[in-house]
Design a protein around this motif. Structure first.
Motif, PDB file in Angstrom:
ATOM      1  N   ALA A  67       7.386  49.556  56.360  1.00 28.82           N
ATOM      2  CA  ALA A  67       6.696  49.381  55.203  1.00 28.82           C
ATOM      3  C   ALA A  67       7.435  49.508  53.928  1.00 28.82           C
ATOM      4  CB  ALA A  67       5.198  49.718  55.145  1.00 28.82           C
ATOM      5  N   GLN A  68       8.247  50.365  53.892  1.00 31.74           N
ATOM      6  CA  GLN A  68       9.110  50.881  52.850  1.00 31.74           C
ATOM      7  C   GLN A  68      10.180  49.820  52.810  1.00 31.74           C
ATOM      8  OE1 GLN A  68      10.526  55.086  52.748  1.00 31.74           O
ATOM      9  NE2 GLN A  68       9.059  55.361  54.374  1.00 31.74           N
ATOM     10  N   ARG A  69      10.679  49.109  53.964  1.00 33.89           N
ATOM     11  CA  ARG A  69      11.780  48.283  53.821  1.00 33.89           C
ATOM     12  C   ARG A  69      10.939  46.960  53.176  1.00 33.89           C
ATOM     13  NH1 ARG A  69      13.454  50.550  58.764  1.00 33.89           N
ATOM     14  NH2 ARG A  69      12.221  49.110  60.151  1.00 33.89           N
ATOM     15  N   GLN A  70       9.596  46.696  53.522  1.00 38.71           N
ATOM     16  CA  GLN A  70       9.094  45.576  53.209  1.00 38.71           C
ATOM     17  C   GLN A  70       9.125  45.700  51.735  1.00 38.71           C
ATOM     18  OE1 GLN A  70       8.142  43.105  55.540  1.00 38.71           O
ATOM     19  NE2 GLN A  70       8.337  41.733  53.453  1.00 38.71           N
ATOM     20  N   HIS A  71       8.500  46.625  51.012  1.00 35.61           N
ATOM     21  CA  HIS A  71       8.313  47.025  49.667  1.00 35.61           C
ATOM     22  C   HIS A  71       9.589  46.802  49.083  1.00 35.61           C
ATOM     23  CE1 HIS A  71       4.089  47.789  50.167  1.00 35.61           C
ATOM     24  NE2 HIS A  71       4.415  48.839  50.597  1.00 35.61           N
TER      25      HIS A  71
END
Length: 438
Positions: free
Chosen positions: A89-93
């Motif tokens: 999710a961090q990579r997506q954000h």
């Protein structure tokens, strides 16, 4: 006060300052290095160069400052994903932030001719300054993609509680800028264009370092970029809300500055001096706000409402301590601080008349700094937008209008009321929605 401090474990106090202290130091380092930048330009044989850079830097800073919503939105989302230990999710954000930064930054660069024309129309500088200031702005605006990417990387690092590296990004930016100023201005004699290219270089070097650090922290590479358009739409909406919030804030501050000019050059100089007290306040309170963002966001990501409330209580305690310390400092040493900033007798005497407003300002204003941290950490962008609009409508504007007969005292009354109402509306909004939020 000491018994209240002891209610919280020492390790948690250290955790707050592990985030806050590096950001406080970076807030101090940036203007110090900026003084070197100004000194280099200021020692050129003609004052026209310093004036042109000052005008150009003001325009560019205003544009980039409005884009700070990218950092705020990213910090909140990353902090929550970090708390949930969800690196995907961090990579997506991070991907969403980079996309918006590149698109918006490129649009700023492409729109630079129109931005320059509009800025010159607004500022109305001397005709001899227009070509020099235009050259500066034109070069700097093409660093917008890098400057906005740096905001995203700052959001990631702060959300992951890596504020030490966020501090180093600020130092790198200013350090590279100073070195390039020496080379391009003093070495190659490029004057205003040299100053612009120096800042341009600093922006791109900083963006590259920030990208490298984020890529290592997130196990990210350009090949891992994947955009989820529903999530991107939500991310863009949050950024839009924070942008409106920042725009309303800047308009209120611009109104105060603009109306001060109607009361004479001495009042303009006095307010410029007194605004330095606001800069001093932000050194400490911004640091605490960064800690609030990271810690409450992580607690929300862990789905732990008790921990969210706990970090709110601890950071609010430190926000209050900083506010009291600032008030005592300004009360005891306010005249001495004014004397350090200026040696013009008329300005010193006039500024002393407005010092009571400055003494009260930390106690009134620290709430809005702290609440901003809470709202960012919990991704409450609509609340940030709505409470800012309400504070302007029911705090700044009516007090500004009622205070017109008071002239500059009326302006400081409006600013104080604005900061107070921001805290009041943020507190009410959070209290009414607390259960739904966490």
């Amino acid at each position: 006060m000491s018994s209240t401090l002891l209610r919280f474990p020492l390790a948690d106090h250290k955790k707050v300052f592990a985030i806050a202290l590096p950001m406080i130091l970076s807030n101090i380092a940036a203007p110090m290095l900026g003084l070197v930048d100004t000194a280099i330009i200021g020692h050129l044989p003609d004052a026209i160069y310093l004036s042109a850079v000052a005008i150009g830097a003001m325009v560019v800073s205003f544009i980039f400052l409005l884009a700070v919503f990218l950092r705020m939105a990213t910090t909140g989302y990353i902090a929550q994903s970090f708390g949930a230990n969800d690196r995907a999710a961090q990579r997506q954000h991070f991907n969403h932030g980079l996309l918006l930064a590149v698109l918006l930054g490129s649009a700023i660069g492409l729109g630079s001719p129109w931005i320059i024309d509009f800025a010159m129309w607004i500022v109305q500088p001397d005709t001899q300054l227009i070509p020099l200031a235009s050259d500066y702005i034109g070069i700097r605006l093409w660093s917008a993609p890098a400057a906005l990417i740096t905001l995203i990387t700052l959001g990631v690092l702060l959300g992951r509680q890596q504020s030490g590296r966020a501090m180093w990004l600020a130092i790198i930016t200013n350090g590279v800028n100073v070195v390039m100023d020496v080379i391009l201005i003093l070495g190659l004699g490029m004057n205003v264009k040299g100053a612009a290219w120096a800042s341009f270089s600093a922006d791109y070097v900083t963006a590259a370092v920030g990208l490298y650090w984020c890529a290592r922290a997130l196990n990210w590479s350009p090949t891992s970029i994947h955009i989820k358009f529903n999530a991107l739409r939500q991310y863009a909406s949050v950024n839009g809300n924070i942008f409106i919030r920042s725009l309303v804030l800047q308009l209120c501050m611009a109104t105060m500055t603009g109306y001060a000019a109607r009361y004479g050059s001495t009042v303009v100089a006095v307010n410029a001096v007194l605004m330095q007290f606001l800069m001093l306040i932000s050194l400490g309170l911004d640091g605490i706000a960064y800690a609030v963002e990271a810690l409450t966001g992580a607690a929300k990501g862990q789905r732990n409402p008790h921990k969210v409330a706990y970090w709110c209580r601890l950071t609010l305690l430190w926000s209050c301590i900083f506010a009291i310390a600032y008030t005592l400092l300004f009360w005891l040493f306010g005249p001495a601080i004014i004397g350090l900033i200026t040696d013009i007798p008329e300005v010193i005497t006039t500024a002393a008349q407005y010092l009571p407003w400055i003494v009260l300002l930390p106690l009134i204003g620290h709430w809005s700094y702290w609440f901003d941290g809470v709202f960012i950490g919990l991704s409450l962008s609509k609340g940030m937008r709505n409470t800012m609009i309400l504070a302007a409508a029911f705090g700044f504007l009516p007090l500004w209008w009622l205070g017109l007969p008071l002239q500059n005292h009326g302006l400081w009354m409006a600013l104080s009321g604005f900061l107070l109402m921001r805290g009041v509306f943020q507190a009410l909004w959070l209290r009414l929605r607390w259960r739904q939020i966490i």
